[in-house]
Design a protein around this motif. Structure first.
Motif, mmCIF file in Angstrom:
data_model
loop_
_atom_site.group_PDB
_atom_site.id
_atom_site.type_symbol
_atom_site.label_atom_id
_atom_site.label_comp_id
_atom_site.label_asym_id
_atom_site.label_seq_id
_atom_site.Cartn_x
_atom_site.Cartn_y
_atom_site.Cartn_z
ATOM 1 N N ASN A 245 16.853 15.562 -19.462
ATOM 2 C CA ASN A 245 17.328 14.440 -19.203
ATOM 3 C C ASN A 245 16.918 14.137 -17.692
ATOM 4 O OD1 ASN A 245 19.249 13.629 -21.484
ATOM 5 N ND2 ASN A 245 20.174 15.817 -20.706
ATOM 6 N N ILE A 246 16.191 12.928 -17.464
ATOM 7 C CA ILE A 246 15.853 12.762 -16.106
ATOM 8 C C ILE A 246 16.818 12.091 -15.284
ATOM 9 C CG2 ILE A 246 13.993 11.193 -14.765
ATOM 10 C CD1 ILE A 246 12.032 11.482 -16.944
ATOM 11 N N THR A 247 17.271 12.609 -14.335
ATOM 12 C CA THR A 247 18.381 12.125 -13.359
ATOM 13 C C THR A 247 18.045 11.428 -12.251
ATOM 14 O OG1 THR A 247 18.569 14.214 -12.162
ATOM 15 C CG2 THR A 247 19.799 14.218 -14.101
ATOM 16 N N THR A 248 17.011 11.707 -11.675
ATOM 17 C CA THR A 248 16.452 10.986 -10.602
ATOM 18 C C THR A 248 14.969 10.921 -10.543
ATOM 19 O OG1 THR A 248 18.243 11.684 -9.391
ATOM 20 C CG2 THR A 248 16.414 10.666 -7.784
ATOM 21 N N GLN A 249 14.512 9.675 -10.105
ATOM 22 C CA GLN A 249 12.943 9.589 -9.836
ATOM 23 C C GLN A 249 12.733 8.592 -8.603
ATOM 24 O OE1 GLN A 249 13.087 7.891 -13.875
ATOM 25 N NE2 GLN A 249 11.065 8.911 -14.233
ATOM 26 N N GLY A 250 11.718 8.805 -7.869
ATOM 27 C CA GLY A 250 11.334 8.085 -6.851
ATOM 28 C C GLY A 250 10.435 8.867 -5.621
ATOM 29 N N CYS A 251 10.479 8.444 -4.468
ATOM 30 C CA CYS A 251 9.536 8.972 -3.577
ATOM 31 C C CYS A 251 10.140 10.496 -3.150
ATOM 32 C CB CYS A 251 9.340 8.259 -2.285
ATOM 33 S SG CYS A 251 8.485 6.686 -2.764
ATOM 34 N N SER B 178 0.872 13.743 -7.595
ATOM 35 C CA SER B 178 0.352 12.989 -6.437
ATOM 36 C C SER B 178 -0.390 11.816 -7.029
ATOM 37 C CB SER B 178 -0.572 14.174 -5.869
ATOM 38 O OG SER B 178 -1.455 14.555 -6.683
ATOM 39 N N SER B 179 -0.033 11.164 -8.069
ATOM 40 C CA SER B 179 -0.401 9.825 -8.403
ATOM 41 C C SER B 179 0.330 8.753 -8.719
ATOM 42 C CB SER B 179 -1.674 10.316 -9.762
ATOM 43 O OG SER B 179 -0.593 10.713 -10.647
ATOM 44 N N ASP B 180 -0.188 7.545 -8.393
ATOM 45 C CA ASP B 180 0.772 6.516 -8.598
ATOM 46 C C ASP B 180 1.633 6.567 -10.223
ATOM 47 O OD1 ASP B 180 0.162 5.564 -6.217
ATOM 48 O OD2 ASP B 180 -1.097 3.905 -6.821
ATOM 49 N N LEU B 181 2.820 6.595 -9.977
ATOM 50 C CA LEU B 181 3.660 6.462 -11.061
ATOM 51 C C LEU B 181 3.726 7.563 -12.002
ATOM 52 C CD1 LEU B 181 3.092 2.669 -12.243
ATOM 53 C CD2 LEU B 181 5.006 3.464 -10.501
ATOM 54 N N CYS B 182 3.153 8.930 -11.371
ATOM 55 C CA CYS B 182 3.068 9.879 -12.003
ATOM 56 C C CYS B 182 4.327 10.681 -12.534
ATOM 57 C CB CYS B 182 2.259 11.194 -11.165
ATOM 58 S SG CYS B 182 3.209 11.354 -9.638
ATOM 59 N N GLY C 291 12.395 -3.329 -7.720
ATOM 60 C CA GLY C 291 13.008 -3.038 -9.469
ATOM 61 C C GLY C 291 12.983 -1.430 -9.767
ATOM 62 N N THR C 292 12.053 -1.107 -10.745
ATOM 63 C CA THR C 292 11.723 0.050 -11.036
ATOM 64 C C THR C 292 10.935 1.036 -10.276
ATOM 65 O OG1 THR C 292 10.620 -0.456 -12.939
ATOM 66 C CG2 THR C 292 12.925 -0.391 -13.341
ATOM 67 N N VAL C 293 10.261 0.509 -9.169
ATOM 68 C CA VAL C 293 9.190 1.024 -8.503
ATOM 69 C C VAL C 293 9.730 1.071 -7.170
ATOM 70 C CG1 VAL C 293 6.801 0.806 -7.894
ATOM 71 C CG2 VAL C 293 7.344 0.091 -9.957
ATOM 72 N N GLN C 294 9.247 2.324 -6.642
ATOM 73 C CA GLN C 294 9.428 2.662 -5.119
ATOM 74 C C GLN C 294 8.173 2.631 -4.327
ATOM 75 O OE1 GLN C 294 11.693 6.032 -4.035
ATOM 76 N NE2 GLN C 294 12.737 4.946 -2.214
ATOM 77 N N HIS C 295 7.989 2.102 -3.358
ATOM 78 C CA HIS C 295 6.806 2.365 -2.464
ATOM 79 C C HIS C 295 7.093 3.163 -1.128
ATOM 80 C CE1 HIS C 295 5.223 -1.222 -4.645
ATOM 81 N NE2 HIS C 295 6.555 -1.720 -4.497
ATOM 82 N N CYS C 296 6.401 4.401 -1.301
ATOM 83 C CA CYS C 296 6.748 5.227 -0.390
ATOM 84 C C CYS C 296 6.302 5.087 0.964
ATOM 85 C CB CYS C 296 6.224 6.617 -0.771
ATOM 86 S SG CYS C 296 6.794 7.239 -2.373
ATOM 87 N N ALA C 297 7.102 5.314 2.003
ATOM 88 C CA ALA C 297 6.970 4.893 3.354
ATOM 89 C C ALA C 297 6.298 6.221 3.793
ATOM 90 C CB ALA C 297 8.066 4.494 4.240
ATOM 91 N N ASP D 25 0.737 -1.236 0.137
ATOM 92 C CA ASP D 25 0.230 0.078 0.017
ATOM 93 C C ASP D 25 0.873 1.252 -0.200
ATOM 94 O OD1 ASP D 25 -2.139 -1.619 0.092
ATOM 95 O OD2 ASP D 25 -2.297 -1.479 2.310
ATOM 96 N N GLY D 26 0.276 2.433 -0.180
ATOM 97 C CA GLY D 26 0.852 3.542 -0.173
ATOM 98 C C GLY D 26 1.315 3.912 -1.707
ATOM 99 N N ARG D 27 1.958 5.484 -1.806
ATOM 100 C CA ARG D 27 2.146 5.900 -3.089
ATOM 101 C C ARG D 27 3.348 5.051 -3.963
ATOM 102 N NH1 ARG D 27 -0.907 7.890 -4.897
ATOM 103 N NH2 ARG D 27 -1.248 9.743 -4.176
ATOM 104 N N LYS D 28 2.972 4.972 -4.988
ATOM 105 C CA LYS D 28 3.914 4.081 -6.010
ATOM 106 C C LYS D 28 4.894 4.886 -6.869
ATOM 107 C CE LYS D 28 1.318 0.664 -7.247
ATOM 108 N NZ LYS D 28 0.133 0.875 -6.384
#
Length: 452
Positions: free
Chosen positions: A71-77, A105-109, A48-54, A24-27
């Protein structure tokens, strides 16, 4: 603005394939391109390529602008615990040199990013002071942005999705990422220009609007090409032909379609930027897509019309309003019999869309398992096929829809025991009312359907 695709586009497939059964939580889409951003790892579990925010509901994407390439350098929570309201990741003006970021503010946005109008205007102001800086191209109109120009040298066409009157739709890949290419031959410039203009409107970003990635030209054929995000389930027609859903899934599908049309029909003023109301004018089961999460996205804006465009509005000519635009089986009575109110196109063209919306929602209900508990769910049949067959003529539709005022049967909803069947019946009847002025608006339809 030229946009590099290798980082942003390769993540579209991640969004489409993000499965269920995760925590559960934002992905958020996860990738780390710099040791300086290792703190992102510590605020959520990485799979893998998805982070589940705590500890946050916000995703972040950091980018570096180099030689006009994003160029996207960083992605995550998001490391910073705060609020975020945008459903999409909209980049702000550059800071810390050529770096900036966005939160959403949406999953994998954060799978891909877009430049906000504020960022574009900031670039323009900086160019006035630093004329030697590389130019970031954008229009000066507050209602539209220059669509990103893409290098289509490595465009790969894999499979024809549809061959229409004006364009061909292909599944393909660009830099190894699955996308959809819409190819307009050189003789169909007007439809191409129209669709490109609508996609380029400022603030035209919504989860229920097909994500526009850019445009370019095919070097081999000289065709003009629109590049769009790939919807996993294809058109609504294909989806309903292959899938059934329960009541909750049917309402979710219908509500997402209503939300997209409500957004399209709405005027938006935000921070000095303006999005006009837009009438789609060709809503059909072929022009609505279904994404991986079983929600709808409006597509195909070749016939769309921007209403009361500012600044410097160009009044719609009578012949533009009166023309019989759209797919015949989804045309309302006033289009079929030529009685459309041309004195008020702002209202009348939106009412046309709402009629078509009602037919599409009805089609969704015919594939709802909870409405066919006694007999098997019937195969998908588009509106009026039961009455007129698979290829009704214009004269047959005029007689049935306009003169006899017939609409698709609601028998399955009448005998349905699911709470909300009666309310949905009333919504449909008010969407396809013979009197355009008696129909619901798209925002009102959305509001009523959300209560169902």
């Amino acid at each position: 603005m030229t946009r590099r695709l290798s980082d942003a586009l390769r993540l579209i497939l991640i969004v489409a394939l993000a499965g269920t059964g995760l925590t559960d939580g934002r992905k958020c889409v996860y990738s780390i391109g710099s040791p300086d951003h290792r703190a992102v790892v510590e605020i959520g579990n990485v799979n893998g390529t998805v982070q589940h925010c705590a500890r946050t509901d916000c995703c972040i994407a950091a980018v570096h602008l180099l030689n006009n390439n994003t160029n996207i350098t960083t992605q995550g929570c998001s490391v910073i615990q705060g609020s975020c309201t945008d459903l999409l990741c909209l980049l702000g003006p550059l800071r810390r040199g050529n770096y900036t970021s966005c939160v959403c503010s949406s999953d994998l946005c954060n799978s891909h990013v877009a430049w906000s109008q504020d960022a574009v205007l900031a670039h323009q102001l900086s160019l006035q002071d630093l004329p030697q800086t590389e130019k970031v191209q954008a229009t000066t109109s507050p209602t539209s942005l220059t669509s990103p120009r893409l290098d289509l040298t490595n465009m790969e066409l894999h499979q024809v999705i549809n061959r229409g009157r004006y364009a061909e739709l292909w599944k393909g890949s660009l830099e190894g990422v699955p996308v959809v290419f819409k190819l307009y031959p050189s003789g169909c410039c007007r439809c191409y220009d129209n669709e490109s203009t609508v996609y380029g409107l400022a603030l035209l970003r919504h989860p229920s609007i097909t994500c526009f990635l850019g445009e370019g030209e095919s070097g081999q054929s000289g065709a003009r090409v629109l590049v769009l995000e790939l919807a996993q389930h294809g058109s609504l027609r294909a989806f309903l032909s292959q899938h059934c859903s329960d009541w909750a899934g049917t309402v979710r599908l219908a509500l997402s379609l209503c939300q997209g049309l409500s957004f399209l029909h709405s005027e938006i003023h935000r921070d000095g930027v303006y999005k006009p109301a837009v009438a789609h004018r060709d809503l059909s089961s072929n022009n609505v897509l279904v994404k991986a999460d079983w929600t709808c996205a409006l597509s195909d804006f070749g016939s769309a019309t921007a209403l009361n465009l500012r600044p410097g509005p160009r009044p719609l000519r009578t012949q533009e309003v009166c023309v019989q635009v759209g797919t015949p089986r989804y045309m309302p009575p006033e289009i079929l019999d030529g009685t459309l109110n041309i004195r008020d196109p702002l209202s009348s063209l939106r009412q046309v869309d709402v009629y078509s919306l009602g037919l599409l929602v009805w089609e969704m209900t015919t594939r709802c398992t909870d409405l066919w508990t006694v007999s098997p769910v019937p195969e998908y049949r588009p509106a009026y096929e039961a009455e007129l067959g698979p290829s009704p003529s214009l004269d047959e539709l005029i007689l049935l829809v306009s003169e006899r005022r017939k609409r698709p049967a609601l028998t399955h909803l009448c005998r349905g025991t699911t709470l909300g069947c009666g309310a949905l019946m009333e919504i449909l009847k008010h969407c396809w009312d013979n009197d355009p002025e008696a129909r619901l608006t798209a925002p009102c339809t959305e509001k009523r359907l959300s209560s169902v």
